[in-house]
Design a protein around this motif. Structure first.
Motif, short mmCIF file in Angstrom:
data_model
loop_
_atom_site.label_atom_id
_atom_site.label_comp_id
_atom_site.label_asym_id
_atom_site.label_seq_id
_atom_site.Cartn_x
_atom_site.Cartn_y
_atom_site.Cartn_z
N TRP A 31 45.63 40.03 -24.31
CA TRP A 31 45.65 40.07 -23.01
C TRP A 31 44.31 40.05 -22.09
O TRP A 31 44.28 38.95 -21.18
N THR A 33 42.10 38.26 -23.26
CA THR A 33 41.07 37.06 -23.24
C THR A 33 41.94 36.24 -22.25
O THR A 33 40.97 35.52 -21.79
N THR A 34 43.08 36.26 -21.96
CA THR A 34 43.73 35.47 -20.76
C THR A 34 42.86 36.11 -19.49
O THR A 34 42.47 35.12 -18.72
N ILE A 35 42.81 37.41 -19.51
CA ILE A 35 42.48 37.73 -18.03
C ILE A 35 41.03 37.41 -17.96
O ILE A 35 40.44 37.05 -16.92
N ARG A 37 39.23 34.80 -19.47
CA ARG A 37 39.05 33.57 -18.97
C ARG A 37 39.30 33.18 -17.54
O ARG A 37 38.72 32.46 -16.91
N ASP A 38 40.47 33.79 -16.92
CA ASP A 38 40.72 33.73 -15.55
C ASP A 38 39.81 34.13 -14.70
O ASP A 38 39.19 33.46 -13.61
N GLN A 39 39.62 35.32 -14.91
CA GLN A 39 38.42 36.11 -13.97
C GLN A 39 36.79 35.31 -14.22
O GLN A 39 36.20 35.10 -13.37
N GLN A 41 36.49 32.08 -14.76
CA GLN A 41 36.83 30.93 -13.95
C GLN A 41 36.62 30.90 -12.37
O GLN A 41 35.83 30.67 -11.66
N ASP A 42 37.26 32.36 -12.05
CA ASP A 42 37.46 32.54 -10.48
C ASP A 42 35.90 32.89 -10.37
O ASP A 42 35.49 32.66 -9.09
N LEU A 244 37.06 22.80 -14.16
CA LEU A 244 36.56 23.20 -15.58
C LEU A 244 36.90 22.05 -16.41
O LEU A 244 37.76 21.53 -16.69
N GLU A 246 36.74 21.47 -20.87
CA GLU A 246 36.59 22.22 -22.04
C GLU A 246 36.12 21.05 -23.28
O GLU A 246 36.72 19.77 -23.04
N GLU A 274 32.97 29.84 -26.05
CA GLU A 274 34.11 30.67 -26.31
C GLU A 274 33.82 31.92 -27.07
O GLU A 274 34.20 32.89 -26.59
#
Length: 594
Positions: A31, A33-35, A37-39, A41-42, A244, A246, A274
């Motif tokens: 969980w 990991t997803t957060i 990554r999103d945070q 990026q933001d 972004l 990759e 990563e």
């Protein structure tokens, strides 16, 4: 019994701590990991947006300086004399005058910018550069039209060190034939230090590069060549301004955030691997599993250490908190002596809470209202932005002048409006020097003169000793705007007089007009409102009374008893408004009222 306090605490602690820790140690890593990554990026895009605004503010300032120098009469006169190869005293005087102009601009600039003027043959204001054609930044400008130069060392500048530059063609405004360049230099540290604050993970870095992948500053871009090449190719082939990318390199995934800048061909990139980005997640999972076992043992010990000798005083303490929750500090103080505890820690907690009640009561009475008033004054200052109707009229003026072919007037109005916009959009501080406020009003009245032509006359008498006096922003425009408005109600012309002066420990600001005047009833109502709670008067305005009452209210909020005013008005004769601010100490430093 099973339902004793200890057993209930043991059950509660186990359910609330041990079980969640075990579940979180399994669920949370994926969980997170997803957060993350999103945070990431933001957050990265947000930091890059902020950096873009910062770069835009500096480069815009450089562009403004260059354009001001280009259209200045002294610059044009020097260019004319240089074309004529004049070597007389007049040429020397004009050159010295231009040097003083450039020095003044550089001294008044807060970003340590310097300005150089060079002809194509290397002749310059601060000295000659016979090797101008060999300068890399000059070749980029001539061959590739790169107006923003990469970091370099330039000898003909007053500030040592690496610089970036904005290069503007130098041409005669009459013939539009280029004869040289205007070079506005700013320290590379201004952009590089801010760039270094954009960082993701432990090893991630940010770079400012051009479309070829070269660093705008000194040093190399520390990225694998194939990663950088792939990223630049995707950026060049896409239409997005930011995003972004990759890419993989030897089994390692790279995240490369990018954003195109409106400055030359510059691109802002921020990269992180990563493994670096999620290193803390992996450590967190291991630590959670270890912590789960420790917490389980701790709940067993803690449940047997707690007893009723703790719960009773804590219950009474909760009742005292109920008084606080209702705002009854007096009732809480009366109740506190009834709370007794034989536990040192709880007793200490009760004593601290008792002292906290007293301190909170004092702080609320003294600090809360003062902070509220200061914040309200700052908020109301933001309301006093450039009137949209005034902005619309100004744009119509520019359009009319452009149709008439009055290029110089169009340029002047644009400069005036640009100064007003920069002043209005500068939200770093609500307090400015009185000289800056007067300069803002000069730009405002210069536009009014172009709009009303001979129908308006504005006279400004600025005292030299008041220029550095600190005042809150936007106290003059509402008064001048009202003076103009009420002057044209029954008359076909307006006469406005603005004056600032220092007399002993007072600074006076006067705005006078020859309009219709104010009735005694209006002045009386204003005086009666002043006797009411001034904080409520401003708070309840909600932006609908941005005028004399708002200006007086904000000044009283900020300066308190050190502010006073006087209104002298006669029907059909005019109005004179005098604002008086009493200062203590040096007028150049003012007083810290905030």
């Amino acid at each position: 019994m099973f339902f004793t306090l200890r057993n209930r605490l043991f059950l509660i602690f186990t359910c609330l701590l041990t079980i969640p820790f075990i579940l979180l140690s399994i669920i949370i890593p994926s969980w997170f990991t997803t957060i993350i990554r999103d945070q990431a990026q933001d957050l990265t895009i947000e930091m890059m947006d902020q950096y873009l605004l910062y770069v835009d503010s500096i480069t815009t300032q450089a562009e403004d300086l260059g354009k001001q120098v280009l259209i200045n009469e002294t610059t044009q006169e020097w260019l004319r004399l240089e074309k004529e190869n004049s070597a007389d005293d007049e040429s020397l005087l004009v050159k010295n005058e231009l040097r003083r102009l450039l020095s003044s601009m550089m001294v008044n600039n807060s970003n340590f910018m310097s300005i150089s003027i060079l002809l194509y043959d290397g002749t310059g204001i601060w000295g000659n550069n016979p090797d101008l054609d060999e300068e890399e930044w000059f070749q980029d400008f001539i061959e590739h039209e790169q107006q923003f130069a990469k970091s370099h060392i330039y000898q003909l500048q007053p500030y040592p060190g690496e610089i970036n530059s904005y290069i503007l063609p130098l041409f005669d405004t009459n013939t539009l034939v280029p004869s040289g360049i205007i070079k506005v230099n700013f320290p590379s540290d201004l952009l590089e230090k801010a760039l270094n604050k954009i960082k993701i993970g432990q090893e991630g870095r940010a770079y400012l590069i051009d479309q070829k992948g070269s660093n705008v500053f000194q040093g190399q871009v520390d990225l694998p060549h194939n990663i950088l090449k792939q990223g630049l190719a995707e950026i060049a082939n896409g239409y997005q301004q930011k995003g972004l990318i990759e890419a993989d390199n030897n089994g390692e995934t790279y995240f490369m955030f990018f954003q195109k800048l409106p400055v030359g061909d510059w691109i802002l990139i921020s990269e992180v691997t990563e493994s670096d980005l999620f290193s803390k997640v992996n450590n967190l999972q291991r630590n959670l599993l270890l912590t789960s076992g420790f917490v389980f043992m701790l709940t067993i010990v803690a449940s047997f250490m707690l007893s009723s000798t703790i719960t009773r005083p804590l219950g009474n303490l909760a009742k005292a908190m109920g008084y606080i929750e209702r705002g009854d500090f007096v009732g809480a103080k009366r109740f506190m002596p009834t709370i007794k505890s034989y536990n040192d820690e709880v007793g200490y907690l009760i004593k601290v809470f008792d002292r906290t009640i007293e301190q909170l009561k004092k702080l609320i009475e003294t600090e809360y209202e003062a902070n509220l008033r200061r914040k309200d004054a700052e908020y109301k200052a933001l309301l006093l932005q450039i009137n949209p109707h005034f902005l619309n009229n100004t744009l119509e003026i520019i359009g009319g002048l452009a149709v008439q072919g009055k290029n110089r007037e169009v340029m002047n109005v644009s400069v005036y409006l640009g100064r007003m916009m920069r002043y209005s959009l500068n939200t770093k501080s609500n307090v400015v020097k009185l000289g800056e406020e007067v300069s803002y009003i000069k730009s405002y009245t210069d536009i009014l003169k172009l709009r009303y032509e001979d129908a308006i006359k504005v006279e400004i008498d600025e005292g030299l000793e008041t220029k550095r006096f600190p005042v809150i922003k936007f106290i003059l425009q509402p008064l001048v705007e009202n003076a103009v408005k009420y002057s044209f109600i029954e008359k076909s012309s307006a006469q406005i007089y603005i004056k600032t002066e220092k007399n002993e420990n007072n600074v006076y600001i006067v705005v006078e007009d020859k309009g219709i005047g104010m009735s005694e009833e209006v002045i009386s109502n204003l005086a009666n409102e002043e006797m009411d709670d001034e904080t409520m008067t401003v708070l309840e305005s909600k932006g609908n009374s941005i005028g004399l009452k708002n200006v007086i209210g904000r000044l009283k909020l900020y300066y308190g008893k050190d502010f006073s005013y006087q209104i002298e008005s006669e029907k059909n004769v005019g109005t004179r408004i005098t604002l008086c601010i009493n200062f203590r100490g040096d007028c150049d430093e003012g007083h810290n009222y905030g």
